[in-house]
Enzyme design. Sequence first.
Site, PDB file in Angstrom:
ATOM      1  N   ARG A  54      39.167  49.022  35.124  1.00 37.07           N
ATOM      2  CA  ARG A  54      40.463  48.537  34.625  1.00 37.07           C
ATOM      3  C   ARG A  54      40.384  47.173  33.980  1.00 37.07           C
ATOM      4  O   ARG A  54      41.021  46.935  32.968  1.00 37.07           O
ATOM      5  CB  ARG A  54      41.528  48.610  35.711  1.00 37.07           C
ATOM      6  CG  ARG A  54      41.527  47.565  36.752  1.00 37.07           C
ATOM      7  CD  ARG A  54      42.142  48.086  38.006  1.00 37.07           C
ATOM      8  NE  ARG A  54      41.305  49.133  38.546  1.00 37.07           N
ATOM      9  CZ  ARG A  54      41.744  50.244  39.100  1.00 37.07           C
ATOM     10  NH1 ARG A  54      43.010  50.484  39.189  1.00 37.07           N
ATOM     11  NH2 ARG A  54      40.890  51.112  39.573  1.00 37.07           N
ATOM     12  N   THR A  55      39.584  46.267  34.523  1.00 32.81           N
ATOM     13  CA  THR A  55      39.560  44.921  33.957  1.00 32.81           C
ATOM     14  C   THR A  55      39.017  44.959  32.526  1.00 32.81           C
ATOM     15  O   THR A  55      39.591  44.394  31.594  1.00 32.81           O
ATOM     16  CB  THR A  55      38.702  43.981  34.833  1.00 32.81           C
ATOM     17  OG1 THR A  55      39.253  43.980  36.148  1.00 32.81           O
ATOM     18  CG2 THR A  55      38.709  42.569  34.281  1.00 32.81           C
ATOM     19  N   LYS A  82      18.508  37.085  36.540  1.00 34.57           N
ATOM     20  CA  LYS A  82      19.271  35.856  36.293  1.00 34.57           C
ATOM     21  C   LYS A  82      18.448  34.730  35.673  1.00 34.57           C
ATOM     22  O   LYS A  82      17.320  34.921  35.272  1.00 34.57           O
ATOM     23  CB  LYS A  82      19.922  35.401  37.592  1.00 34.57           C
ATOM     24  CG  LYS A  82      21.223  36.118  37.849  1.00 34.57           C
ATOM     25  CD  LYS A  82      21.764  35.802  39.207  1.00 34.57           C
ATOM     26  CE  LYS A  82      21.204  36.763  40.216  1.00 34.57           C
ATOM     27  NZ  LYS A  82      21.436  36.361  41.569  1.00 34.57           N
ATOM     28  N   ARG A 104      31.795  39.052  33.473  1.00 35.67           N
ATOM     29  CA  ARG A 104      31.860  39.446  34.885  1.00 35.67           C
ATOM     30  C   ARG A 104      30.430  39.497  35.405  1.00 35.67           C
ATOM     31  O   ARG A 104      29.557  40.076  34.770  1.00 35.67           O
ATOM     32  CB  ARG A 104      32.530  40.815  35.043  1.00 35.67           C
ATOM     33  CG  ARG A 104      32.384  41.349  36.465  1.00 35.67           C
ATOM     34  CD  ARG A 104      33.229  42.558  36.720  1.00 35.67           C
ATOM     35  NE  ARG A 104      34.614  42.187  36.919  1.00 35.67           N
ATOM     36  CZ  ARG A 104      35.528  42.999  37.467  1.00 35.67           C
ATOM     37  NH1 ARG A 104      35.195  44.208  37.833  1.00 35.67           N
ATOM     38  NH2 ARG A 104      36.758  42.593  37.625  1.00 35.67           N
ATOM     39  N   HIS A 132      38.780  35.508  40.330  1.00 39.18           N
ATOM     40  CA  HIS A 132      39.159  36.541  39.364  1.00 39.18           C
ATOM     41  C   HIS A 132      40.515  36.102  38.804  1.00 39.18           C
ATOM     42  O   HIS A 132      41.549  36.670  39.144  1.00 39.18           O
ATOM     43  CB  HIS A 132      39.253  37.881  40.097  1.00 39.18           C
ATOM     44  CG  HIS A 132      39.390  39.086  39.210  1.00 39.18           C
ATOM     45  ND1 HIS A 132      39.549  39.008  37.841  1.00 39.18           N
ATOM     46  CD2 HIS A 132      39.385  40.412  39.517  1.00 39.18           C
ATOM     47  CE1 HIS A 132      39.644  40.236  37.358  1.00 39.18           C
ATOM     48  NE2 HIS A 132      39.545  41.094  38.341  1.00 39.18           N
TER      49      HIS A 132
HETATM   50  C1  NCD Z   1      38.603  43.976  41.758  1.00 42.62           C
HETATM   51  C2  NCD Z   1      37.332  43.310  41.359  1.00 42.62           C
HETATM   52  O1  NCD Z   1      36.451  43.910  40.756  1.00 42.62           O
HETATM   53  O2  NCD Z   1      37.232  42.150  41.664  1.00 42.62           O
HETATM   54  N1  NCD Z   1      39.047  44.942  40.903  1.00 42.62           N
HETATM   55  C3  NCD Z   1      39.743  44.534  39.790  1.00 42.62           C
HETATM   56  O3  NCD Z   1      39.267  43.773  38.989  1.00 42.62           O
HETATM   57  N2  NCD Z   1      40.991  44.998  39.649  1.00 42.62           N
HETATM   58  C4  NCD Z   1      38.670  44.324  43.158  1.00 42.62           C
HETATM   59  C5  NCD Z   1      37.668  45.249  43.735  1.00 42.62           C
HETATM   60  O4  NCD Z   1      36.622  45.545  43.176  1.00 42.62           O
HETATM   61  O5  NCD Z   1      37.951  45.698  44.854  1.00 42.62           O
END
Ligand code: NCD
Length: 318
Positions: A54-55, A82, A104, A132
């Site tokens: 989703r993000t 890394k 991310r 986040h």
């Molecule tokens: C979260 C994440 O990846 O930090 N999901 C998100 O971005 N909506 C939470 C999760 O992974 O549980």
Amino acid sequence: MKHLLSVRDLGADGISEIHELTDSFVEVSARAIPKVPALRGKTVAWLFYEDSTRTRTSFDTAARRLSADTVNFSVGSSSVNKGESLRDTALTIEAMGVDAIVVRHSSAGVPWQLTRWVDASVVNAGDGWHEHPTQALLDTYTLRRHFGSLEGRHIAIIGDIKHSRVAGSGVFAFAALGARVTLVAPPTLLPASVEGWPVEVAHDLDAVLPTVDVAYTLRMQLERQRGALLPSLREFTDRYGLTARRADSMLHHAMVMHPGPMNRGVELAAEVADGPRSLVLDQVRNGVPVRMAVLYLLLGSGRPDERATTEEEGAVHA
Ligand code: NCD
């Protein structure tokens, strides 16, 4: 604003500024052609070292609605190596002339490191267990839309807080807007220290639930857990799962949230997630205009909601 790294940098005023801009992008998103030329000619790169549905999709939709170009540098976490390789990747992206990098990574602090190597704006889309910020922005936006204000509201964040960057940003955003925050978890799922966090801590969910306006449930992040933090998932659900019976003990107006992805039946019962108290889909829906506001603040100029002219639309679609 040059980067969005931590929600703590924003304060109440910064959060409110993004929310005001979000309102105009909600309006854009409702149009027949939900697209404005605000970021035409700008390029946004995705640098996702961790899985995301989703993000990533939400950011991508936001960028497209602003007419930005996008490039994808995402790499499976298995190929992550890394140090030098991250720096090399950053310099490669930079050399291609991108304007913003949305990153991310499984390690806390990576977005800050990037800002030392690139001129582009950096957006933290989740760094390890740390922060986040866009999730906190969309969560506070969702709550403001629902309740009008967070002032004096009581929010319980429940479950695997230790591994949650959603909680790491959320507590500071909720508190900045005047909410009272209680973390509810077994001691093994709390951070080693919450010193400096504007929160109370509780272990008895049944005692806390009837006092809250919002029950914010978190995914049990088994992939981040080493060793036995829990006797069993079943036992976790028995004590900390938001079951239908527990939801019935909540105040009449109280609401339920979850950042997704959900483990239905573990931290949140399916009938509660799909029930009238749930704000889960509002959270997802608000993610796009909130991220439009963030990208626009970092890269935009001119009127954010300016319609594309017919000619421009032609160019956009060409
Ligand atoms: C979260 C994440 O990846 O930090 N999901 C998100 O971005 N909506 C939470 C999760 O992974 O549980």
